[in-house]
Enzyme design. Structure first.
Site, PDB file in Angstrom:
ATOM      1  N   ASP A  49      -5.539   1.638   3.495  1.00 46.97           N
ATOM      2  CA  ASP A  49      -6.841   1.249   4.778  1.00 46.97           C
ATOM      3  C   ASP A  49      -7.333  -0.070   4.820  1.00 46.97           C
ATOM      4  O   ASP A  49      -7.914  -0.416   4.178  1.00 46.97           O
ATOM      5  CB  ASP A  49      -7.678   2.451   5.166  1.00 46.97           C
ATOM      6  CG  ASP A  49      -8.722   1.694   6.365  1.00 46.97           C
ATOM      7  OD1 ASP A  49      -7.906   2.487   7.601  1.00 46.97           O
ATOM      8  OD2 ASP A  49      -9.363   1.590   6.521  1.00 46.97           O
ATOM      9  N   TYR A  54     -11.433  -7.692   7.019  1.00 48.00           N
ATOM     10  CA  TYR A  54     -11.140  -7.725   5.290  1.00 48.00           C
ATOM     11  C   TYR A  54     -10.972  -8.714   5.047  1.00 48.00           C
ATOM     12  O   TYR A  54     -11.103  -9.221   3.982  1.00 48.00           O
ATOM     13  CB  TYR A  54     -10.696  -6.363   5.169  1.00 48.00           C
ATOM     14  CG  TYR A  54     -11.119  -4.772   5.114  1.00 48.00           C
ATOM     15  CD1 TYR A  54     -12.386  -4.913   6.547  1.00 48.00           C
ATOM     16  CD2 TYR A  54     -10.636  -3.834   5.369  1.00 48.00           C
ATOM     17  CE1 TYR A  54     -12.752  -3.805   7.044  1.00 48.00           C
ATOM     18  CE2 TYR A  54     -10.842  -2.759   5.407  1.00 48.00           C
ATOM     19  CZ  TYR A  54     -12.319  -2.598   6.694  1.00 48.00           C
ATOM     20  OH  TYR A  54     -12.523  -1.517   7.047  1.00 48.00           O
ATOM     21  N   LYS A  79      -6.988  -3.108  11.399  1.00 50.23           N
ATOM     22  CA  LYS A  79      -7.949  -2.536  12.503  1.00 50.23           C
ATOM     23  C   LYS A  79      -7.473  -4.281  13.064  1.00 50.23           C
ATOM     24  O   LYS A  79      -7.792  -4.845  12.376  1.00 50.23           O
ATOM     25  CB  LYS A  79      -8.819  -1.883  12.180  1.00 50.23           C
ATOM     26  CG  LYS A  79      -8.673  -1.119  11.038  1.00 50.23           C
ATOM     27  CD  LYS A  79     -10.627  -0.293  11.210  1.00 50.23           C
ATOM     28  CE  LYS A  79     -10.482   0.490   9.879  1.00 50.23           C
ATOM     29  NZ  LYS A  79     -10.077  -0.630   8.233  1.00 50.23           N
ATOM     30  N   HIS A 114     -11.408  -1.625  15.783  1.00 43.73           N
ATOM     31  CA  HIS A 114     -12.123  -1.541  14.780  1.00 43.73           C
ATOM     32  C   HIS A 114     -13.600  -1.042  15.558  1.00 43.73           C
ATOM     33  O   HIS A 114     -14.530  -0.677  14.483  1.00 43.73           O
ATOM     34  CB  HIS A 114     -12.182  -2.907  14.016  1.00 43.73           C
ATOM     35  CG  HIS A 114     -12.829  -2.785  12.726  1.00 43.73           C
ATOM     36  ND1 HIS A 114     -12.080  -3.885  11.434  1.00 43.73           N
ATOM     37  CD2 HIS A 114     -13.778  -1.911  11.997  1.00 43.73           C
ATOM     38  CE1 HIS A 114     -13.054  -3.153  10.693  1.00 43.73           C
ATOM     39  NE2 HIS A 114     -13.946  -2.503  10.618  1.00 43.73           N
TER      40      HIS A 114
END
Length: 281
Positions: A49, A54, A79, A114
């Site tokens: 994930d 990120y 996301k 998200h």
């Protein structure tokens, strides 16, 4: 739950199979992400994930290529947090995640919005772009993260794909988000749990320690087993290879009804959130 294994999956409403244990890479620095994902894949995880936010999507894709596993053997989620200024640019942004992770001819198994906090109009813009890519086969399933009941219901007015396949929420004994979870599960939306280890902040909780000692397990393993027995898909995160392996060693013990109740009693009605408790309005 005693018959589940590391290979167990849940069927998403889009038809694909989601492994019941995921590996999260939030705040995994890009120079470590590939190494950590490779350690996870070696330990038997088949679900990773990530997210645009990120900034390590490419490294996740590299790990899957380096692993020697077939692409079809690894379930990859990303996301998107907000749309671009136009519909086409929003589409391109979502497609960018697919390309970064799996190349221009690749696909993602799951894409999530998200956070509902971007607002209903932006959610609509994101969902529309994701639906288009889903229809084109570039994304196998689409879902949401940090969405309460009201946010998911509001999507009905325009969504051609409803309900979402997944709702990813912060979930652990101190934040159980019961209303959002019950609504999701009732509507066939698979619930994923981020921060399932409470960032190690509760490792000294007496009840948690007592349960762990009784089973000869770590407090982290107890928290992850708790998620599995709640029918949540936990997404533990670590950059330590030994802990990555330990976090997948969850299938030789089961929490009793009393132990589950003891952990259920920890719920704080939202005040225990590390990231966020959703509104269900």
């Amino acid at each position: 739950m005693s018959n589940i294994t590391l290979q167990s999956t849940a069927k998403l409403n889009a038809g694909n199979q989601l492994p019941l244990l995921g590996f999260g890479v939030y705040e995994s620095p890009s120079h470590l992400t590939t190494k950590s994902c490779l350690a996870a894949l070696k330990a038997g995880y088949r679900h990773i994930d990530t997210a645009q936010y990120y900034a390590n999507e490419a490294e996740v894709g590299q790990a899957v290529r380096d692993s020697g596993l077939k692409r079809s053997e690894v379930f990859i989620t990303s996301k998107i947090i907000s749309p671009a200024s136009s519909d086409q640019e929003t589409y391109n942004s979502v497609l960018g995640s697919v390309t970064k992770i799996d190349g221009k001819d690749g696909y993602l198994d799951l894409m999530l919005i998200h956070n509902s906090a971007c607002g209903p109009e932006k959610v609509k813009k994101l969902w529309t772009a994701m639906e288009k890519l889903h229809k084109e086969g570039k994304i196998k399933a689409i879902g949401v993260s940090n969405f309460g009941v009201g946010h998911i219901n509001a999507m009905k007015s325009y969504a051609s794909v409803w309900p979402p396949a997944v709702n990813q929420l912060e979930l652990h004994p101190w934040l159980q988000q019961r209303e959002a979870v019950a609504f999701s599960q009732k509507n066939g939306i698979v619930v994923e749990a981020y921060c399932p280890l409470v960032r190690n902040q509760k490792k000294d909780d007496p009840d948690l320690k007592s349960i762990a000692e009784k089973h000869g397990k770590s407090t982290a393993q107890v928290l992850l087993r708790y998620c599995l027995q709640k029918d949540w898909v936990p997404l533990p995160k670590s950059d330590n290879a030994e802990r990555i392996g330990q976090n997948a060693d969850l299938y030789d013990f089961e929490l009793s009804g009393e132990e589950m109740k003891a952990l259920d009693r920890k719920d704080t009605d939202g005040s225990g959130a590390l990231v966020m408790a959703v509104s269900n309005e």
